[in-house]
Every structure is written in structure tokens, then in C-alpha cells.
Design a protein around this motif. Structure first.
Motif, mmCIF file in Angstrom:
data_model
loop_
_atom_site.group_PDB
_atom_site.id
_atom_site.type_symbol
_atom_site.label_atom_id
_atom_site.label_comp_id
_atom_site.label_asym_id
_atom_site.label_seq_id
_atom_site.Cartn_x
_atom_site.Cartn_y
_atom_site.Cartn_z
ATOM 1 N N ALA A 2 13.536 6.053 -2.784
ATOM 2 C CA ALA A 2 12.080 5.899 -2.940
ATOM 3 C C ALA A 2 11.453 5.576 -1.588
ATOM 4 O O ALA A 2 11.987 4.787 -0.813
ATOM 5 C CB ALA A 2 11.802 4.781 -3.931
ATOM 6 N N VAL A 3 10.307 6.193 -1.329
ATOM 7 C CA VAL A 3 9.650 6.033 -0.035
ATOM 8 C C VAL A 3 8.397 5.187 -0.218
ATOM 9 O O VAL A 3 7.634 5.405 -1.156
ATOM 10 C CB VAL A 3 9.254 7.434 0.514
ATOM 11 C CG1 VAL A 3 8.335 7.310 1.714
ATOM 12 C CG2 VAL A 3 10.484 8.258 0.845
ATOM 13 N N THR A 4 8.194 4.193 0.660
ATOM 14 C CA THR A 4 6.938 3.441 0.625
ATOM 15 C C THR A 4 5.896 4.277 1.342
ATOM 16 O O THR A 4 6.038 4.582 2.532
ATOM 17 C CB THR A 4 7.099 2.084 1.382
ATOM 18 O OG1 THR A 4 8.301 1.495 0.914
ATOM 19 C CG2 THR A 4 5.908 1.188 1.178
ATOM 20 N N ARG A 5 4.868 4.705 0.593
ATOM 21 C CA ARG A 5 3.876 5.624 1.162
ATOM 22 C C ARG A 5 3.021 4.950 2.230
ATOM 23 O O ARG A 5 2.702 3.760 2.140
ATOM 24 C CB ARG A 5 2.944 6.171 0.076
ATOM 25 C CG ARG A 5 3.661 6.860 -1.059
ATOM 26 C CD ARG A 5 4.054 8.277 -0.720
ATOM 27 N NE ARG A 5 5.019 8.746 -1.722
ATOM 28 C CZ ARG A 5 6.004 9.586 -1.495
ATOM 29 N NH1 ARG A 5 6.206 10.064 -0.295
ATOM 30 N NH2 ARG A 5 6.810 9.943 -2.453
ATOM 31 N N ASN A 6 2.654 5.733 3.206
ATOM 32 C CA ASN A 6 1.746 5.287 4.270
ATOM 33 C C ASN A 6 0.366 5.836 3.911
ATOM 34 O O ASN A 6 0.165 7.053 3.926
ATOM 35 C CB ASN A 6 2.271 5.861 5.602
ATOM 36 C CG ASN A 6 1.281 5.747 6.739
ATOM 37 O OD1 ASN A 6 0.181 5.232 6.566
ATOM 38 N ND2 ASN A 6 1.684 6.233 7.911
ATOM 39 N N ASN A 40 6.926 7.727 10.049
ATOM 40 C CA ASN A 40 5.704 7.141 9.491
ATOM 41 C C ASN A 40 4.738 8.203 8.988
ATOM 42 O O ASN A 40 4.109 8.043 7.946
ATOM 43 C CB ASN A 40 4.990 6.277 10.545
ATOM 44 C CG ASN A 40 5.613 4.907 10.583
ATOM 45 O OD1 ASN A 40 6.116 4.433 9.564
ATOM 46 N ND2 ASN A 40 5.613 4.290 11.750
ATOM 47 N N LYS A 43 5.732 9.640 5.726
ATOM 48 C CA LYS A 43 5.463 8.750 4.575
ATOM 49 C C LYS A 43 4.026 8.899 4.066
ATOM 50 O O LYS A 43 3.676 8.345 3.032
ATOM 51 C CB LYS A 43 5.759 7.298 4.966
ATOM 52 C CG LYS A 43 7.261 7.056 5.096
ATOM 53 C CD LYS A 43 7.585 5.627 5.473
ATOM 54 C CE LYS A 43 9.106 5.462 5.558
ATOM 55 N NZ LYS A 43 9.494 4.181 6.192
ATOM 56 N N ARG A 44 3.195 9.642 4.794
ATOM 57 C CA ARG A 44 1.834 9.905 4.292
ATOM 58 C C ARG A 44 1.851 10.988 3.198
ATOM 59 O O ARG A 44 0.888 11.139 2.463
ATOM 60 C CB ARG A 44 0.913 10.355 5.438
ATOM 61 C CG ARG A 44 0.604 9.244 6.437
ATOM 62 C CD ARG A 44 -0.422 9.688 7.486
ATOM 63 N NE ARG A 44 -1.695 9.986 6.893
ATOM 64 C CZ ARG A 44 -2.334 11.150 7.006
ATOM 65 N NH1 ARG A 44 -1.806 12.138 7.694
ATOM 66 N NH2 ARG A 44 -3.496 11.330 6.421
ATOM 67 N N ASN A 72 13.005 9.922 4.731
ATOM 68 C CA ASN A 72 14.282 9.246 4.464
ATOM 69 C C ASN A 72 15.236 9.307 5.651
ATOM 70 O O ASN A 72 16.427 9.010 5.516
ATOM 71 C CB ASN A 72 14.956 9.864 3.234
ATOM 72 C CG ASN A 72 14.328 9.347 1.947
ATOM 73 O OD1 ASN A 72 14.139 8.150 1.796
ATOM 74 N ND2 ASN A 72 13.977 10.245 1.046
#
Ligand SMILES: Cc1cc2nc3c(=O)[nH]c(=O)nc-3n(C[C@H](O)[C@H](O)[C@H](O)COP(=O)(O)OP(=O)(O)OC[C@H]3O[C@@H](n4cnc5c(N)ncnc54)[C@H](O)[C@@H]3O)c2cc1C
Ligand code: SF4
Length: 492
Positions: A2-6, A40, A43-44, A72
Motif C-alpha cells: 500500500a502506498v501513502t498518497r502524496n 514522491n 505517490k501522487r 514502491n
């Protein structure tokens, strides 16, 4: 993972050389994202299930899948997703008009800036080149031969796809170096030539034979290629014939077509102190036209030391066909935009050299057939622009050599080869065509897409012919194969 969104509404800016530094050197302007910037920015991406970016990509790259891998930190995985659809990601990441394609449809662009898809593509391709040693192998031969005319992005893409299927591929290239516009047109400061060369070396390692200094239509004809045993020919000869305006003074010394000017500099290295290629060292330069080619010529003229460089364009800033990014870079580097201006005569001195350009001012009227507002001459607006060099950049069309030497090859009124659509089959049996030779001057990615489709169609055609001739049949020329097919058809 899971990716923390920017959720930053703006894309990460591209690090670049300062304008006042770069307009005096020949190095690449954009420096590329760092590793952290790329992660980064990736992640957008929202990994949208509908993937509007993907359907807007002419070669249908699975964009969210490659970006997810960057987020990732699986850069090699991202590279593999890219290269499943695109043969030249390091090139496309640099020169594709993403703003009109994938990025133009990106959901993040609705309330902010789109994800920087092109910059991420470039990052991944560069990362791979710097960290992974490729050892492409020649696949097992399938016993069939294909000839390709032109080593630009379309011909190279078709060659790669056919070589992977085991075809013995020979590319015949008119110039002394492969790459097409990627080496003779697009400047080093936008697309370093070492990147293009790496792609070409990879094709050679896969067994693709590139015969340079071979002008098809002069040294050999398409019919002779069939006589030599090629079963299909892919024509990817581009659109390199420059247009002029037909105004007085165009044959004066100091008038160039953009193609000639750029070829002397990019391909023949006229910008290097040790080069033997002559190029005018101009004081004041007018580049006529408003596309990417005009921006490249103007920016080169500045780098070669011209004190003033004008873009002379008959419509307004809004209508400039060049990529927005290229226009901004040109403005930053000090190029002067003389829009709503049209030349009517090139003026010469007693030595037959350019000493000025008579121009008229224009205004925009109602939209014309192209949907763009028609430029109309302003009465009594004539003036002389003080220049010593004029570079014509108002478009190109395909060179007529191939159509003049290939009986039965249908072309349209612009000189472009007519095909049956996506497959690229022409009016001649076994002859396929794609890229700028078919569409007229277009883009790298469209030329590559055409090469991919044609390679698939050529494979299907040759395999069908071979099957009709018997599974064990020795490969024959297309003409001989056609006879076999006809004989089989009559027997049935
Ligand atoms: C200066 C410039 C800047 C550009 N900038 C961009 C950009 O930023 N982004 C973008 O997407 N597109 C850009 N383009 C357009 C893009 O480069 C072309 O659309 C693309 O290269 C077309 O690919 P192609 O393979 O069809 O033809 P080309 O790249 O033109 O290659 C054709 C090849 O065929 C060879 N050839 C021609 N005739 C023969 C013959 N008779 N026998 C043997 N070989 C032959 C030529 O020498 C050439 O190498 C630019 C074009 C120019 C000129
Ligand atoms: S549209 Fe934009 S946000 Fe959505 S998947 Fe494509 S790149 Fe990501």
C-alpha cells in the motif's frame, strides 16, 4: 505494497540548467528527477481503476502499473512494464507531448497539476540504463527476411519487434548514422545522442543489420529488395522534404531550411570547434514558423552565439503549435517572439547574402478549415526586420524518391503513402508503410506505434504465406509466395 498518497496539487518541478548558463552550452537542459523526487511524484498517482491516462497513450503503456512500481521503489519492475509497450522509453520520456496525451487526461489534472508521467518515464529509463547491464541476445532465426527503409523511430521499432520474432531484419538508411530525426533533428540539449545510440546498439545485438548510406530509390529499388529475397518491406522513410514559402530572396546565402540547419549542427556536429561542417555564425536570426522544429532551430542559433534570435509566426502566442514547455524554455533563453508577423521578401546585399526580411503584420480573423483563426494581413503594416540569417521552419513532406521509383505505390496529394489503416499495408503486395511517411510530420510516439502495428501485420502476412506454401516450405520472395497462394486458391 500500500502506498501513502502524496496529495500535493503540484507536480515536482524538473531540475534544469539555469537559462543564462544553458543558452551558452550544448548539454541537456532538463537534468532529470532524483530517486526521492521520482518516488514522491509517483505517490501522487491515484492508481485510477479506469486508467484514463493509459487510453490516451498512443502505445497504451500501463501507466498506473509502472508508476505504482516506482512508488514502491521497484524501478526494474517499472522498466519492464514500460518496455512491454514502448521500445524507446528514454526517448519518449524526453520528447513526447504528454500534455496532449496521457497527462492531458490525468485525473490529478482536474484540481491541480497532472502526475508528471513523462518525467517518471524518463527517470525509470535512465535508472535502468545506469544500473542494469542489458545483454540482448539474437533470438533463434525463423528463416524469413524483412527489409526496412529508414532507421528513424518507426523503422527501429518495427525492426525490434520483428527481430524478437526471429526475422532476419535489414534496415536500409540513407544517412551515415541511424536514428532518423532523433539524431539529425532533435538537438543534443533536448535528447542526448548517446541515449539513442544505446537503443540502436541493443537492436544490433539482437541481430538487426543496419546498412547506412543506402538511399532506397537510388541505390536499390523496392522491387530489387524483393528480388534479393525479402518477403516484405516496411517503408519508414519519414517526411524530410522541407517546404519554403515561395517568396523572393529564398535562394540568398544565409537562408536555410530548418532541416538543413539542424542536420548540419546535430548530425554533422557543426557546433563543435573541431568540426569541418560549415555553419553560418549569425548576428541576427529569424526563424519562420512556430512548431517544435522552429524552437529547436532558434535555440541552437542562440547557442551558436547569435545576439538576437526571432521566432516569426503569423498567428499569436496562443496558436503556437510547439509544446508549451519548449516555448517557455525558448523564452527563458532569450528568444524573441514576433508573432502576428509574416515575411513577404528576403532582402539581399551586393554579395547575395541576407541583410533583412520584409514583413507584414497580421491580425486574426474567423476560424478557417483547420479550426484555427485565419491570419489576415494588416493594410500598410510593412516593415523590415534586420537579420542576416533566415531559417524556414514551415513544415515538411515525404521525399518523392520512393513513390517515383515504386510502380503501383499509391500516395495522396501531400505525397504521403496511402495505407489500409492500422496495419500499414500499402497498395503494393508485401509493402507496408508507417510513421511520418504516411501521416506527414507528426510525433515520435505515433511513428513508433505505427512500427509496432506494421511489425505485427508483416508477421501475420509472412506466416500466412509460409503456411499456404507448406509448413516446411523454404521462404520465397513475396512475388513467388503470391504465385503459390494464387495456385493454392485455384486448386481449392
Ligand atoms: C527538429 C524536430 C524536432 C522534433 N521534436 C519532436 C518532439 O519534441 N516530440 C515528438 O514527439 N516529435 C518531434 N518531432 C517529430 C518526430 O521526430 C517525427 O515525427 C518522427 O521522428 C518520425 O519518425 P519516422 O521514423 O517516421 O521518420 P524519421 O525520424 O524522419 O526517420 C526516417 C528515416 O528514413 C531515412 N530515409 C528517408 N528516405 C530514405 C530512403 N529513400 N532510403 C533510405 N532511408 C531513407 C531518413 O534518413 C531517416 O533516417 C520533431 C521533428 C523534428 C524535425
Ligand atoms: S489518470 Fe493520473 S492519477 Fe489516474 S492512474 Fe493515470 S496517472 Fe495516475
Amino acid at each position: 505494497m500500500a502506498v501513502t498518497r502524496n496529495m500535493n496539487p503540484k507536480k515536482c518541478p524538473m531540475p534544469s540548467q539555469e537559462p543564462d548558463v544553458r543558452n551558452k552550452n550544448f548539454d541537456e537542459v532538463a537534468l532529470g528527477y532524483t530517486y526521492d523526487m521520482a518516488v514522491n511524484e509517483a505517490k501522487r498517482c491515484l492508481n485510477c481503476p479506469t486508467k484514463p491516462c493509459r487510453s490516451a497513450c498512443p502505445v497504451q503503456i500501463d501507466i498506473p502499473a509502472f508508476i505504482e512500481r516506482v512508488a514502491n521503489e521497484d524501478m526494474e519492475g517499472a522498466y519492464r512494464v514500460l518496455t512491454a509497450s514502448s521500445a524507446l522509453p528514454a526517448v519518449c520520456g524526453r520528447v513526447c507531448p504528454q500534455e496532449n496525451q496521457c497527462e492531458g487526461k490525468c485525473v490529478r489534472g482536474i484540481k491541480g497539476e497532472s502526475v508528471a508521467i513523462g518525467r517518471l518515464e524518463r527517470f525509470v529509463a535512465d535508472w535502468h540504463r545506469e544500473h542494469v547491464a542489458d545483454h540482448p541476445q539474437a533470438p533463434a532465426p525463423n528463416g524469413h527476411k524483412v527489409a526496412i527503409i529508414g532507421a528513424g523511430p518507426s523503422g527501429l521499432t518495427a525492426a525490434g519487434d520483428l527481430a524478437k520474432l526471429g526475422y532476419q531484419v535489414t534496415i536500409y538508411e540513407a544517412l551515415h548514422l541511424a536514428g532518423g530525426v532523433l539524431v539529425y533533428g532533435i538537438p543534443e540539449f533536448r535528447l542526448p545522442k548517446a541515449i539513442v545510440q544505446k537503443e540502436i546498439d541493443g537492436l544490433k545485438a539482437m541481430g538487426v543489420d543496419i546498412e547506412t548510406n543506402m538511399v532506397i530509390g537510388k541505390v536499390l529499388t523496392i522491387d530489387e529488395l524483393f528480388e534479393m529475397g525479402y518477403e516484405a518491406v516496411y517503408v519508414a522513410s519519414g517526411a524530410g522534404l522541407p517546404r519554403f514559402m515561395g517568396i523572393p530572396g529564398e535562394s540568398l546565402k544565409g537562408v536555410y531550411s530548418a532541416n538543413e540547419y539542424l542536420t548540419r549542427i546535430n548530425l554533422m556536429k557543426a557546433y563543435r570547434a573541431d568540426s569541418k561542417t560549415p555553419i553560418r555564425h549569425s548576428g541576427k536570426v529569424a526563424v519562420v514558423g512556430g512548431g517544435n522544429v522552429a524552437m529547436d532551430a532558434a535555440r541552437w542559433a542562440k547557442r551558436l552565439g547569435a545576439e538576437e534570435v526571432f521566432i516569426v509566426y503569423r498567428r499569436g502566442m496562443e496558436e503556437l503549435p510547439a509544446r508549451r514547455e519548449e516555448v517557455e524554455h525558448a523564452e527563458e533563453e532569450g528568444i524573441i517572439f514576433k508573432t502576428l508577423t509574416n515575411p513577404v521578401e528576403v532582402l539581399g546585399n551586393e554579395n547575395g547574402e541576407v541583410c533583412g526580411m520584409r514583413c507584414v503584420e497580421m491580425e486574426l480573423g474567423e476560424p478557417d478549415a483547420s479550426g484555427r483563426r485565419r491570419p489576415i494581413v494588416k493594410e500598410g503594416s510593412e516593415f523590415v526586420l534586420d537579420v542576416d540569417t533566415m531559417i524556414m521552419s514551415i513544415g515538411t513532406s515525404p521525399n518523392p524518391l520512393i513513390r517515383h521509383t515504386t510502380p503501383g505505390l499509391e500516395t495522396n496529394r501531400h505525397g504521403c503513402i496511402v495505407t489500409n489503416g492500422e496495419d500499414g499495408l500499402t497498395s503494393r503486395e508485401g509493402v507496408y508503410a508507417g510513421g511520418d511517411a504516411v501521416t506527414g510530420a507528426a510525433t515520435v510516439i505515433l511513428a513508433m506505434g505505427a512500427g509496432k502495428h506494421a511489425a505485427k501485420a508483416i508477421d501475420e502476412y509472412i506466416m500466412e504465406m509460409a503456411n499456404v506454401g507448406g509448413a516446411q516450405a523454404k521462404p520465397q520472395t513475396a512475388a513467388a509466395l503470391k504465385e503459390t497462394v494464387e495456385a493454392e486458391t485455384v486448386r481449392r
